[in-house]
Design an enzyme around this catalytic site. Structure first.
Site, PDB file in Angstrom:
ATOM      1  N   ARG A 107       4.733 -27.065 -11.665  1.00 51.16           N
ATOM      2  CA  ARG A 107       3.613 -27.150 -10.732  1.00 51.16           C
ATOM      3  C   ARG A 107       2.504 -27.987 -11.322  1.00 51.16           C
ATOM      4  NH1 ARG A 107       1.368 -21.657  -8.135  1.00 51.16           N
ATOM      5  NH2 ARG A 107       0.328 -21.571 -10.129  1.00 51.16           N
ATOM      6  N   THR A 111      -2.905 -30.175  -7.883  1.00 50.93           N
ATOM      7  CA  THR A 111      -2.478 -30.251  -6.473  1.00 50.93           C
ATOM      8  C   THR A 111      -1.686 -29.017  -6.060  1.00 50.93           C
ATOM      9  OG1 THR A 111      -0.368 -31.272  -7.038  1.00 50.93           O
ATOM     10  CG2 THR A 111      -2.238 -32.767  -6.699  1.00 50.93           C
ATOM     11  N   ASP A 203       1.425 -16.105 -16.313  1.00 53.01           N
ATOM     12  CA  ASP A 203       2.301 -17.287 -16.282  1.00 53.01           C
ATOM     13  C   ASP A 203       3.660 -16.910 -16.869  1.00 53.01           C
ATOM     14  OD1 ASP A 203       1.844 -20.706 -16.465  1.00 53.01           O
ATOM     15  OD2 ASP A 203       3.652 -19.747 -17.247  1.00 53.01           O
ATOM     16  N   ASP A 206       5.049 -19.159 -19.801  1.00 47.44           N
ATOM     17  CA  ASP A 206       4.328 -18.944 -21.060  1.00 47.44           C
ATOM     18  C   ASP A 206       4.666 -17.584 -21.666  1.00 47.44           C
ATOM     19  OD1 ASP A 206       3.092 -21.388 -21.009  1.00 47.44           O
ATOM     20  OD2 ASP A 206       1.234 -20.653 -20.098  1.00 47.44           O
TER      21      ASP A 206
HETATM   22  C1  PRP Z   1       6.080 -21.333 -12.243  1.00 50.26           C
HETATM   23  C2  PRP Z   1       7.250 -20.503 -11.771  1.00 50.26           C
HETATM   24  C3  PRP Z   1       7.697 -21.249 -10.554  1.00 50.26           C
HETATM   25  C4  PRP Z   1       6.402 -21.787  -9.993  1.00 50.26           C
HETATM   26  C5  PRP Z   1       6.005 -20.936  -8.832  1.00 50.26           C
HETATM   27  O1  PRP Z   1       6.503 -22.426 -12.955  1.00 50.26           O
HETATM   28  O2  PRP Z   1       8.253 -20.332 -12.712  1.00 50.26           O
HETATM   29  O3  PRP Z   1       8.618 -22.298 -10.817  1.00 50.26           O
HETATM   30  O4  PRP Z   1       5.423 -21.688 -11.035  1.00 50.26           O
HETATM   31  O5  PRP Z   1       4.907 -21.438  -8.205  1.00 50.26           O
HETATM   32  P1  PRP Z   1       4.928 -21.973  -6.694  1.00 50.26           P
HETATM   33  O6  PRP Z   1       5.698 -20.959  -5.877  1.00 50.26           O
HETATM   34  O7  PRP Z   1       3.471 -22.029  -6.335  1.00 50.26           O
HETATM   35  O8  PRP Z   1       5.582 -23.328  -6.676  1.00 50.26           O
HETATM   36  P2  PRP Z   1       5.486 -23.423 -13.704  1.00 50.26           P
HETATM   37  O9  PRP Z   1       5.114 -24.544 -12.800  1.00 50.26           O
HETATM   38  O10 PRP Z   1       4.370 -22.618 -14.289  1.00 50.26           O
HETATM   39  O11 PRP Z   1       6.401 -24.064 -14.825  1.00 50.26           O
HETATM   40  P3  PRP Z   1       7.020 -23.410 -16.148  1.00 50.26           P
HETATM   41  O12 PRP Z   1       8.109 -22.458 -15.698  1.00 50.26           O
HETATM   42  O13 PRP Z   1       7.562 -24.586 -16.870  1.00 50.26           O
HETATM   43  O14 PRP Z   1       5.920 -22.695 -16.904  1.00 50.26           O
HETATM   44  N1  URA Z   2       3.613 -19.211 -11.685  1.00 49.94           N
HETATM   45  C1  URA Z   2       3.519 -18.201 -12.570  1.00 49.94           C
HETATM   46  O1  URA Z   2       4.129 -18.242 -13.639  1.00 49.94           O
HETATM   47  N2  URA Z   2       2.749 -17.147 -12.254  1.00 49.94           N
HETATM   48  C2  URA Z   2       2.091 -17.059 -11.097  1.00 49.94           C
HETATM   49  O2  URA Z   2       1.399 -16.041 -10.846  1.00 49.94           O
HETATM   50  C3  URA Z   2       2.198 -18.118 -10.173  1.00 49.94           C
HETATM   51  C4  URA Z   2       2.970 -19.181 -10.484  1.00 49.94           C
END
Ligand code: PRP
Ligand code: URA
Length: 212
Positions: A107, A111, A203, A206
């Site tokens: 994400r 945006t 997150d 993380d």
């Molecule tokens: C997180 C999660 C999803 C996304 C969800 O990933 O694992 O893929 O956010 O958010 P959305 O429904 O609003 O699209 P992130 O972008 O934090 O990436 P990461 O898993 O690499 O930390």
């Molecule tokens: N991605 C995450 O990891 N946590 C949230 O709460 C939303 C998006």
């Protein structure tokens, strides 16, 4: 349990509720976080696979031949990188012969739209039961983009396994992909102004990988 959503199937398993509490707790370290994600994934895998079709076969026991079964279709797990990786082992423990594809989406925190950076999926996607894995369904942007990609690869039989869903995300997925069943371990209250799920777990990537 039935929620206000048609396609969202909420796990009611007591062990899932216990482990969701472990995940929410900000004091839970990455090792215990990953272990709880795996246990929840075990239960979601059992619930999702309950409706898989079987083909009949014969099996020879040491005494005689009898009827047996194998899965009618291959199973392909597709974790969304990174956080979806945490769910793979739990699913493979229940469906050990599943194949695993990968989709890299991140994400953009300005945006809130998903950026795609990696795709590698098995060729037999059109003939397979495909299970998309991502612990967080927040705005729904990432999972909707991942499902659209998999449909372009020919995927037809779909389930999406998440751990925590927001009402906003479920609504978006039901609108964008009404054919896809969503299996979740918790349905939370709402998104905050940064599109984090409340009460949520923070997150997921993380917390899984210790990159806080
Ligand atoms: C997180 C999660 C999803 C996304 C969800 O990933 O694992 O893929 O956010 O958010 P959305 O429904 O609003 O699209 P992130 O972008 O934090 O990436 P990461 O898993 O690499 O930390
Ligand atoms: N991605 C995450 O990891 N946590 C949230 O709460 C939303 C998006």
């Amino acid at each position: 349990m039935n929620t206000q959503f048609n396609k969202f199937i909420l796990s009611e398993h007591p062990l899932v509720k216990k482990d969701i509490t472990v995940l929410r707790d900000k004091k839970t370290n990455s090792e215990l976080f990953r272990a709880a994600v795996t246990r929840i994934s075990n239960i979601l895998a059992v619930e999702i696979s309950q409706n898989f079709l079987l083909s009949e076969t014969e099996v020879e026991t040491p005494l005689e031949t009898t009827q047996g079964f194998h899965l009618a279709q291959d199973v392909v797990l597709v974790p969304v990188l990174r956080a979806g990786l945490g769910m793979v082992n739990g699913f493979l423990q229940i469906i050990p012969d599943a194949k695993v594809g990968h989709i890299g989406l991140e994400r953009d925190e300005q945006t809130l739209k998903p950026n795609q950076y990696y795709f590698k999926t098995p060729l037999n996607i059109p003939q397979s039961d495909v299970i998309l894995l991502d612990p967080m369904l927040a705005t729904g942007g990432s999972s909707s983009a991942a499902i659209s990609f998999l449909k372009r690869q020919g995927a037809k039989d779909f389930a999406f396994a998440c751990i925590i869903a927001s009402p906003e995300g479920v609504k978006k997925l039901e609108a964008d992909h009404p054919d896809v069943k969503i299996f979740g371990a918790a349905l939370d209250r709402q998104l905050n102004d940064k599109a984090y799920i409340l009460p949520g777990l923070g997150d997921a990537g993380d917390r899984t990988f210790g990159t806080l």
